[in-house]
Design a protein around this motif. Sequence first.
Motif, short mmCIF file in Angstrom:
data_model
loop_
_atom_site.label_atom_id
_atom_site.label_comp_id
_atom_site.label_asym_id
_atom_site.label_seq_id
_atom_site.Cartn_x
_atom_site.Cartn_y
_atom_site.Cartn_z
N ASN A 207 0.83 -1.21 0.00
CA ASN A 207 0.00 0.00 0.00
C ASN A 207 0.86 1.26 0.00
OD1 ASN A 207 -2.32 -1.52 -0.01
ND2 ASN A 207 -2.64 -1.41 2.18
N MET A 208 1.89 1.27 0.86
CA MET A 208 2.74 2.46 0.93
C MET A 208 3.50 2.66 -0.36
SD MET A 208 1.97 3.93 3.62
CE MET A 208 3.11 5.26 3.39
N SER A 209 3.97 1.57 -0.97
CA SER A 209 4.67 1.70 -2.24
C SER A 209 3.76 2.31 -3.30
CB SER A 209 5.18 0.34 -2.71
OG SER A 209 6.11 -0.17 -1.80
N HIS A 210 2.52 1.84 -3.35
CA HIS A 210 1.56 2.40 -4.31
C HIS A 210 1.28 3.86 -3.98
CE1 HIS A 210 0.57 -0.99 -6.83
NE2 HIS A 210 0.46 -1.77 -5.77
N GLU A 211 1.09 4.13 -2.68
CA GLU A 211 0.76 5.50 -2.27
C GLU A 211 1.91 6.46 -2.53
OE1 GLU A 211 -2.22 6.60 -1.31
OE2 GLU A 211 -2.97 4.57 -1.62
N ILE A 212 3.14 6.02 -2.36
CA ILE A 212 4.31 6.88 -2.60
C ILE A 212 4.60 6.98 -4.10
CG2 ILE A 212 6.79 7.12 -2.21
CD1 ILE A 212 6.33 5.85 0.55
N ARG A 213 4.31 5.93 -4.81
CA ARG A 213 4.60 5.89 -6.25
C ARG A 213 3.81 6.95 -7.01
NH1 ARG A 213 4.06 0.54 -9.92
NH2 ARG A 213 5.57 1.16 -11.49
N THR A 214 2.56 7.14 -6.61
CA THR A 214 1.72 8.12 -7.31
C THR A 214 2.30 9.53 -7.23
OG1 THR A 214 -0.21 6.75 -6.90
CG2 THR A 214 -0.63 9.05 -7.47
N PRO A 215 2.61 10.05 -6.03
CA PRO A 215 3.20 11.40 -6.02
C PRO A 215 4.61 11.42 -6.63
CG PRO A 215 2.91 10.58 -3.76
CD PRO A 215 2.30 9.59 -4.67
N MET A 216 5.31 10.29 -6.56
CA MET A 216 6.64 10.23 -7.14
C MET A 216 6.57 10.41 -8.65
SD MET A 216 9.53 9.88 -5.87
CE MET A 216 10.81 10.46 -6.88
N ASN A 217 5.55 9.80 -9.28
CA ASN A 217 5.36 9.98 -10.72
C ASN A 217 5.07 11.45 -11.04
OD1 ASN A 217 5.83 7.36 -11.60
ND2 ASN A 217 3.73 6.72 -11.16
N GLY A 218 4.32 12.11 -10.15
CA GLY A 218 4.06 13.54 -10.34
C GLY A 218 5.34 14.35 -10.24
N VAL A 219 6.18 14.05 -9.25
CA VAL A 219 7.45 14.76 -9.10
C VAL A 219 8.31 14.54 -10.34
CG1 VAL A 219 9.62 14.78 -7.80
CG2 VAL A 219 7.44 14.72 -6.58
N GLU B 228 20.12 16.05 -10.84
CA GLU B 228 20.24 15.31 -9.57
C GLU B 228 18.87 14.90 -9.04
OE1 GLU B 228 22.16 13.24 -6.88
OE2 GLU B 228 23.23 14.36 -8.44
N ILE B 229 17.89 15.80 -9.16
CA ILE B 229 16.52 15.47 -8.74
C ILE B 229 15.98 14.33 -9.59
CG2 ILE B 229 14.14 16.31 -8.62
CD1 ILE B 229 15.30 19.08 -7.92
N GLN B 230 16.21 14.41 -10.90
CA GLN B 230 15.73 13.37 -11.80
C GLN B 230 16.38 12.02 -11.45
OE1 GLN B 230 16.37 14.72 -15.83
NE2 GLN B 230 14.34 14.09 -16.47
N ASN B 231 17.67 12.03 -11.26
CA ASN B 231 18.41 10.80 -10.93
C ASN B 231 17.92 10.22 -9.60
OD1 ASN B 231 20.30 8.79 -11.29
ND2 ASN B 231 21.94 9.93 -10.30
N SER B 232 17.80 11.06 -8.58
CA SER B 232 17.35 10.60 -7.27
C SER B 232 15.93 10.07 -7.32
CB SER B 232 17.44 11.74 -6.25
OG SER B 232 18.78 12.10 -6.04
N SER B 233 15.05 10.75 -8.08
CA SER B 233 13.66 10.28 -8.16
C SER B 233 13.58 8.96 -8.93
CB SER B 233 12.75 11.35 -8.77
OG SER B 233 13.23 11.76 -10.02
N GLU B 234 14.44 8.75 -9.92
CA GLU B 234 14.47 7.46 -10.63
C GLU B 234 14.93 6.35 -9.68
OE1 GLU B 234 16.89 8.04 -14.10
OE2 GLU B 234 15.36 9.26 -15.09
N ILE B 235 15.94 6.65 -8.86
CA ILE B 235 16.41 5.66 -7.87
C ILE B 235 15.31 5.34 -6.87
CG2 ILE B 235 18.02 5.29 -5.95
CD1 ILE B 235 20.10 6.89 -7.59
#
Length: 181
Positions: free
Chosen positions: A102-114, A136-143
């Motif tokens: 659940n948390m992975s799904h919940e975090i994934r949604t705003p992460m896709n927005g970022v 750096e933001i792009q690289n960190s968000s991909e990780i």
Amino acid sequence: MEKWKEVAEYRKKLLDDNKEQTDLLLNSQFNEMRVKYDTSNLEIKNSRIERNQAELRARLYGVAFGFMVLIGCLLTYIYIRTKKDKEKIEVANKSQKIFLQNMSHEIRTPMNGVMGFVQLLAGTKLNKEQRDYVDEIQNSSEILLSILNDILDLSKAESGKMVLENIDFDLNETIKNVHSL
């Protein structure tokens, strides 16, 4: 008179002999009775000893049986306790898996927005410092997205719903990414 003396002496001798035989007979009977008495006492003592031994064996068997019952109860308690603990652990693991999914799904949604906004930002006119920050933001968000995907994949694998895919990847790029962390 002499005959009377002889008869008297003979009588005395007979009485003395009779007394000796009587004494011997009485002594023999006394000794025989003493042996019977001693034998009887020994038999009584042996009987008491055997009874005491039987009582001790019975007590020992009782203690051993009680000890075995106690051990059986302890083993049963340990088994039940272990089974309950195992059930609690299974429930906790299941809850943890559900939470992670659940948390992975919940975090994934705003992460896709970022990540979407970072891509939009990367498409604008930026100076060198801003471009480095955006990269750096792009690289960190991909990780971070990769970590979230790994958590979801792990949850799928544990639940038996994982479908393996054969995907090519750049090993050098992966090593660089890992090294930069």
